[in-house]
Scaffold this motif. Structure first.
Motif, short mmCIF file in Angstrom:
data_model
loop_
_atom_site.label_atom_id
_atom_site.label_comp_id
_atom_site.label_asym_id
_atom_site.label_seq_id
_atom_site.Cartn_x
_atom_site.Cartn_y
_atom_site.Cartn_z
N ALA A 1 48.23 37.13 53.81
CA ALA A 1 48.33 36.72 55.20
C ALA A 1 48.84 35.27 55.32
O ALA A 1 49.73 34.97 56.11
CB ALA A 1 46.96 36.84 55.89
N GLU A 2 48.25 34.41 54.48
CA GLU A 2 48.64 33.00 54.50
C GLU A 2 50.11 32.84 54.08
O GLU A 2 50.85 32.06 54.67
CB GLU A 2 47.71 32.22 53.56
N ALA A 3 50.51 33.59 53.05
CA ALA A 3 51.90 33.55 52.59
C ALA A 3 52.82 33.98 53.74
O ALA A 3 53.83 33.31 54.03
CB ALA A 3 52.09 34.46 51.38
N ALA A 4 52.48 35.07 54.40
CA ALA A 4 53.31 35.59 55.49
C ALA A 4 53.38 34.58 56.64
O ALA A 4 54.45 34.34 57.21
CB ALA A 4 52.72 36.91 56.00
N ARG A 5 52.24 33.94 56.94
CA ARG A 5 52.18 32.96 58.02
C ARG A 5 53.17 31.81 57.81
O ARG A 5 53.75 31.28 58.75
CB ARG A 5 50.76 32.42 58.11
N HIS A 6 53.35 31.42 56.53
CA HIS A 6 54.24 30.28 56.23
C HIS A 6 55.64 30.73 55.82
O HIS A 6 56.49 29.90 55.49
CB HIS A 6 53.63 29.41 55.13
N GLY A 7 55.83 32.06 55.76
CA GLY A 7 57.14 32.55 55.33
C GLY A 7 57.38 32.35 53.85
O GLY A 7 58.49 32.04 53.41
N LEU A 8 56.31 32.50 53.08
CA LEU A 8 56.40 32.29 51.63
C LEU A 8 56.10 33.60 50.90
O LEU A 8 55.38 34.46 51.42
CB LEU A 8 55.38 31.24 51.20
N PRO A 9 56.62 33.77 49.69
CA PRO A 9 56.22 34.92 48.88
C PRO A 9 54.76 34.76 48.46
O PRO A 9 54.22 33.65 48.49
CB PRO A 9 57.15 34.83 47.66
N ASN A 10 54.14 35.85 48.09
CA ASN A 10 52.75 35.80 47.63
C ASN A 10 52.73 36.18 46.15
O ASN A 10 53.31 37.20 45.78
CB ASN A 10 51.90 36.80 48.43
N PRO A 11 52.11 35.44 45.24
CA PRO A 11 51.41 34.17 45.47
C PRO A 11 52.39 33.00 45.61
O PRO A 11 53.57 33.14 45.31
CB PRO A 11 50.57 34.00 44.20
N PHE A 12 51.87 31.84 46.03
CA PHE A 12 52.68 30.64 46.14
C PHE A 12 51.84 29.44 45.69
O PHE A 12 50.65 29.57 45.41
CB PHE A 12 53.21 30.47 47.58
N ARG A 13 52.48 28.29 45.60
CA ARG A 13 51.75 27.07 45.19
C ARG A 13 51.56 26.20 46.43
O ARG A 13 52.35 26.26 47.37
CB ARG A 13 52.54 26.29 44.12
N ARG A 14 50.48 25.43 46.42
CA ARG A 14 50.15 24.67 47.61
C ARG A 14 49.58 23.30 47.22
O ARG A 14 48.70 23.21 46.37
CB ARG A 14 49.10 25.45 48.40
N ALA A 15 50.10 22.28 47.86
CA ALA A 15 49.60 20.92 47.59
C ALA A 15 49.36 20.19 48.90
O ALA A 15 50.09 20.37 49.88
CB ALA A 15 50.61 20.14 46.75
N ARG A 16 48.32 19.37 48.91
CA ARG A 16 48.03 18.56 50.08
C ARG A 16 48.19 17.09 49.69
O ARG A 16 47.69 16.63 48.67
CB ARG A 16 46.60 18.82 50.55
N PHE A 17 48.94 16.34 50.51
CA PHE A 17 49.16 14.92 50.27
C PHE A 17 49.05 14.19 51.59
O PHE A 17 49.99 14.15 52.38
CB PHE A 17 50.55 14.71 49.63
N ASP A 18 47.85 13.66 51.84
CA ASP A 18 47.63 12.86 53.04
C ASP A 18 48.12 11.44 52.79
O ASP A 18 47.96 10.91 51.69
CB ASP A 18 46.14 12.84 53.40
N VAL A 19 48.74 10.87 53.81
CA VAL A 19 49.34 9.55 53.66
C VAL A 19 48.65 8.58 54.61
O VAL A 19 48.53 8.85 55.80
CB VAL A 19 50.86 9.61 53.95
N VAL A 20 48.19 7.46 54.04
CA VAL A 20 47.52 6.43 54.84
C VAL A 20 48.43 5.20 54.92
O VAL A 20 48.80 4.64 53.89
CB VAL A 20 46.15 6.05 54.22
N LEU A 21 48.78 4.82 56.13
CA LEU A 21 49.65 3.65 56.33
C LEU A 21 48.84 2.44 56.76
O LEU A 21 47.85 2.56 57.49
CB LEU A 21 50.72 3.95 57.39
N GLN A 22 49.34 1.29 56.32
CA GLN A 22 48.71 0.03 56.70
C GLN A 22 49.37 -0.49 57.97
O GLN A 22 50.60 -0.48 58.08
CB GLN A 22 48.91 -0.96 55.55
N PRO A 23 48.58 -0.95 58.95
CA PRO A 23 49.20 -1.55 60.14
C PRO A 23 50.02 -2.78 59.75
O PRO A 23 49.69 -3.48 58.77
CB PRO A 23 48.01 -1.97 61.01
N GLU A 24 51.09 -3.04 60.47
CA GLU A 24 51.88 -4.25 60.25
C GLU A 24 51.06 -5.48 60.59
O GLU A 24 50.04 -5.40 61.27
CB GLU A 24 53.11 -4.24 61.16
N GLY A 25 51.56 -6.62 60.15
CA GLY A 25 50.87 -7.87 60.46
C GLY A 25 50.11 -8.35 59.23
O GLY A 25 50.17 -7.71 58.19
#
Ligand SMILES: [Cu+2]
Ligand SMILES: [Fe+3]
Ligand SMILES: [Fe+3]
Lengths: 289, 289
Positions: free
Chosen positions: B263-287
């Motif tokens: 279901a998850e593969a179909a939802r993203h338009g990917l073949p099943n199985p697939f690989r998945r990575a999460r990369f959250d990005v934290v930015l520093q305010p200017e100044g």
């Protein structure tokens, strides 16, 4: 462990640890140390470092068959002269002093007969340059090869100028049975090194002048002797005390005296009066100094 | 007085004394010191120095629209990463760590919709990469711009490969109202940096391998924040501990987990199985940091 400022030299030096050639390993290690030392001193921003990379790239891209901008950069940074000076320190002290090659030895000098003129245009002040090539013992070296190149009276080399055919201001001579050479030319002018590239931009930005005092380049070689790459500088030229490439040595400055002598002028095929300089060259025998 | 080894730094530094820009003056002075220091350490012969000049010239001449060999040289000498590390030290410690830009950011990434694939060929192992862009305070940054580029499953960037059209493996995304981004791709391979130039010759001569661990490049920026140039590294990739350009930071390594979920593969338009990575990005305010 992550790369860190404190361990950067060690990490990169370690990557070169398997270099088979010990000299190459030594050079890469020292390069890493000084490059990282420079970066830690100036602490460039990424944007500044990108500008540095662009500058070096532009230097490489300015080079072609007739232009060597990296030699020019090495010259204005005093690097060429420092290498030159360290090499000279290995040589015998009684041989003719060497100085930088410079970026204009890019055309093979045409073979010429003793007494020929290396100037085919005759627009400058005529001169005669002559001398004897000897060993340090004073014994003449017949057949020594003397490669000459110089700028014209406007300070331009053939490769920089539309006025001059390639080979103008250049000559390859062979000393006679008594080690003597002589050729006709015109008195070269002081000149600016090429300023239409990134090195010129650096000089402009740093308010350095681009001038070199008037000189004639020599490479003299003979079998069994250490070749010498040098200049003869024209006494009285401007910039003798602030050469843009740091290459002046007092022992290489010669008077280009004005001679008024109808018979002597006629003998050499020169107008009267003319200028005359003597530059004797002493070569060091090959082998342990 | 003649140029001498002892006074070489002073003589050349003095020539830069009138530089109006104090920063440029500081940089040129330090460059002279370290360049002359390097030369005094290794004491190159003139022939060796000529080889060095040829090497630098060849690096510049190898550069073109799609190739930046000087960045590559800076990378393998650890210079890029040292500059990177010093710049990072100026940033807040709770922002996403940065790493080198590398030489392949030479094509403008095509604008793509969230969820699009940056891979138009489908020859590799399908994956989904997603995350949220936030400030250090955890507040999402809607509209953050995420510029992505990566090598394919054979380890080649579009500009290096006849198989790939320009723009393949690249994408420019805009985070949604909750600061989220996601895109489809293929799992990149570890790869050798380009070895068909002078930098490759250096690696060969010094027995260094040219490989980089598998990674995806990111530049993330948003108004009011300091942009971050970084990578996400694929956990388990070879060469994570011997990156040819020293750019690995442990905090940037992510698992590319295998997901088997029809279901998850179909939802993203990917073949099943697939690989998945999460990369959250934290930015520093200017100044001021
Ligand atoms: Cu140094
Ligand atoms: Fe010259
Ligand atoms: Fe890369």
């Amino acid at each position: 462990m992550d790369f860190s400022e404190k361990d950067s030299v060690d990490a990169v030096v370690a990557s070169f640890a398997d270099t088979p050639d010990p000299r190459l390993r030594e050079v890469t290690e020292s390069l890493v140390r000084h490059l990282h030392g420079f970066l830690r001193d100036v602490r460039p921003t990424i944007a500044e470092w990108e500008k540095g990379i662009e500058f070096l790239t532009a230097i490489g891209q300015k080079c072609d068959e007739h232009r060597q901008e990296f030699i020019l950069f090495s010259d204005v940074m005093g690097a060429s002269m420092l290498v030159e000076t360290m090499e000279a320190a290995r040589q015998a002290q009684d041989a003719t002093a060497s100085t930088v090659l410079g970026p204009f030895h890019v055309v093979t000098s045409p073979e010429r007969e003793l007494g020929d003129s290396i100037d085919t245009l005759g627009t400058g002040e005529a001169c005669l340059i002559e001398g004897t090539v000897t060993g340090a013992d004073g014994v003449p070296i017949p057949g020594a090869r003397i490669d000459i190149w110089q700028a014209d009276e406007q300070g331009a080399y053939d490769v920089e100028s539309d006025r001059q055919p390639l080979g103008n201001g250049r000559g390859l001579f062979t000393a006679d049975d008594e080690g003597r050479y002589r050729f006709r030319s015109i008195v070269p002018s002081h000149y600016p090194i090429p300023t239409d590239g990134p090195v010129g931009d650096l000089l402009t930005a740093t308010r350095r002048h681009p001038y070199r005092p008037a000189h004639v380049h020599f490479i003299v070689e003979a079998p069994g002797y250490v070749p010498v790459t040098t200049h003869v500088f024209v006494d009285g030229s401007p910039y003798l005390d602030s050469d843009a490439v740091f290459a002046v040595k007092q022992s290489l400055v010669r008077e280009f005296a004005t001679v008024a002598d109808e018979a002597e002028a006629a003998r050499h095929g020169l107008p009267n009066p003319f200028r005359r300089a003597r530059f004797d060259v002493v070569l060091q025998p090959e082998g342990p100094a």
